[in-house]
Design a protein around this motif. Structure first.
Motif, mmCIF file in Angstrom:
data_model
loop_
_atom_site.group_PDB
_atom_site.id
_atom_site.type_symbol
_atom_site.label_atom_id
_atom_site.label_comp_id
_atom_site.label_asym_id
_atom_site.label_seq_id
_atom_site.Cartn_x
_atom_site.Cartn_y
_atom_site.Cartn_z
ATOM 1 N N ILE A 1 20.625 26.064 32.686
ATOM 2 C CA ILE A 1 20.545 26.355 34.141
ATOM 3 C C ILE A 1 21.779 25.651 34.757
ATOM 4 N N GLN A 2 22.328 24.522 34.467
ATOM 5 C CA GLN A 2 23.163 23.790 35.323
ATOM 6 C C GLN A 2 24.706 24.499 34.710
ATOM 7 N N GLU A 3 24.634 25.022 33.619
ATOM 8 C CA GLU A 3 25.756 25.630 33.012
ATOM 9 C C GLU A 3 26.005 26.880 33.914
ATOM 10 N N ILE A 4 24.733 27.511 33.933
ATOM 11 C CA ILE A 4 24.921 29.050 34.882
ATOM 12 C C ILE A 4 25.349 28.682 36.252
ATOM 13 N N LYS A 5 24.595 27.501 36.740
ATOM 14 C CA LYS A 5 25.135 27.331 38.072
ATOM 15 C C LYS A 5 26.440 27.070 38.380
ATOM 16 N N ARG A 6 26.986 26.274 37.376
ATOM 17 C CA ARG A 6 28.392 25.849 37.509
ATOM 18 C C ARG A 6 29.305 27.144 37.214
ATOM 19 N N GLN A 7 28.953 28.005 36.423
ATOM 20 C CA GLN A 7 29.574 29.334 36.339
ATOM 21 C C GLN A 7 29.541 30.092 37.733
ATOM 22 N N LEU A 8 28.448 30.346 38.201
ATOM 23 C CA LEU A 8 28.338 30.894 39.346
ATOM 24 C C LEU A 8 29.051 30.242 40.463
ATOM 25 N N SER A 9 29.356 29.147 40.468
ATOM 26 C CA SER A 9 29.816 28.458 41.515
ATOM 27 C C SER A 9 31.526 28.274 41.604
ATOM 28 N N THR A 10 31.902 28.516 40.347
ATOM 29 C CA THR A 10 33.563 28.531 40.148
ATOM 30 C C THR A 10 33.699 30.210 40.499
ATOM 31 N N PRO A 11 34.874 30.238 41.488
ATOM 32 C CA PRO A 11 35.179 31.384 42.117
ATOM 33 C C PRO A 11 36.175 32.214 41.061
ATOM 34 N N LEU A 12 35.875 33.471 41.257
ATOM 35 C CA LEU A 12 36.448 34.155 40.235
ATOM 36 C C LEU A 12 37.981 34.385 40.623
ATOM 37 N N PRO A 13 38.929 34.517 39.576
ATOM 38 C CA PRO A 13 40.188 34.778 40.075
ATOM 39 C C PRO A 13 40.420 35.883 40.884
ATOM 40 N N VAL A 14 41.539 36.123 41.738
ATOM 41 C CA VAL A 14 41.659 37.146 42.484
ATOM 42 C C VAL A 14 42.064 38.511 41.864
ATOM 43 N N ALA A 15 42.784 38.162 40.823
ATOM 44 C CA ALA A 15 42.982 39.238 39.775
ATOM 45 C C ALA A 15 41.890 40.156 39.216
ATOM 46 N N ALA A 16 40.909 39.380 39.076
ATOM 47 C CA ALA A 16 39.649 39.896 38.541
ATOM 48 C C ALA A 16 39.066 40.789 39.444
ATOM 49 N N LEU A 17 39.200 40.408 40.607
ATOM 50 C CA LEU A 17 38.498 41.212 41.913
ATOM 51 C C LEU A 17 39.259 42.560 42.084
ATOM 52 N N SER A 18 40.678 42.425 42.086
ATOM 53 C CA SER A 18 41.473 43.498 42.640
ATOM 54 C C SER A 18 41.390 44.710 41.500
ATOM 55 N N SER A 19 41.169 44.327 40.309
ATOM 56 C CA SER A 19 41.290 45.309 39.097
ATOM 57 C C SER A 19 40.009 46.322 39.293
ATOM 58 N N ASN A 20 39.185 46.134 40.224
ATOM 59 C CA ASN A 20 38.011 47.205 40.205
ATOM 60 C C ASN A 20 38.347 48.237 41.066
#
Length: 192
Positions: free
Chosen positions: A173-192
């Motif tokens: 659960i802590q690992e999932i929370k850490r992953q969710l709290s890490t912002p996604l890189p901008v490049a990953a967002l614009s490729s959609n």
């Protein structure tokens, strides 16, 4: 002097002459010494417990008697069989336990325990269904304690396993929370 008093005096005298070892030998699995006393008239309560004119292994005074111990030496025993302590515990749970007093006692004096008939029906030990021999009561109690100890150990093992699983889940659960709290890189967002 009444014959009953004379009989009790004889019994007390005979029993006091026994050494501790001789008196102890009169009690329990193998009777080494029998003390026969002619007690006339025999009290109905005593006769119902020990039979007419036969009293074994008691230290008697005018006011009371006591059993000094129960022989339990392995060398005095035979026909050993293992006991299913869990089955004994299950039977202990079914034997009614009540408070009561003996008919010849003041009702304010209370005792606690099973009736000999219920004990005999549950465990099929002893010489008859009117007496609970201390060695049998002790054996049943110790077997039930062993069963409870086994159950406690099993529960401790289950709890340890569950705690380890819980720790693993918390880490996930802590690992999932850490992953969710890490912002996604901008490049990953614009490729959609």
């Amino acid at each position: 002097m009444h014959s009953e008093e004379t009989g009790l005096s004889k019994l007390t005298s005979l029993l006091e002459e026994l050494s501790d070892e001789e008196a102890g030998a009169c009690v329990g699995g193998t009777v080494t010494y029998d003390v026969y006393v002619d007690v006339q008239p025999v009290d109905d309560a005593v006769e119902s417990l020990v039979g007419p004119q036969k009293i074994l292994g008691l230290y008697a005074t005018q006011d009371s008697f006591r059993i000094r111990g129960t022989w339990s030496d392995r060398n005095l025993k035979t026909n050993f069989a293992t006991v299913d302590v869990q089955e004994i515990l299950t039977k202990v749970a079914t034997v009614p336990i009540e408070t009561w007093n003996y008919k010849d006692q003041n009702p304010t004096i209370r005792h606690i325990g099973p009736m000999a008939q219920d004990f005999a029906a549950a465990f099929a030990v002893g010489e008859d269904n009117r007496l609970i021999h201390p060695v049998d009561a002790n054996g049943v109690a110790l077997a039930a304690i062993q069963a409870l100890y086994q159950q406690l150990q099993d529960k401790d093992t289950q709890i340890s396993t569950m705690n380890a699983e819980l720790d693993t889940l918390k880490q996930q659960i802590q690992e999932i929370k850490r992953q969710l709290s890490t912002p996604l890189p901008v490049a990953a967002l614009s490729s959609n």
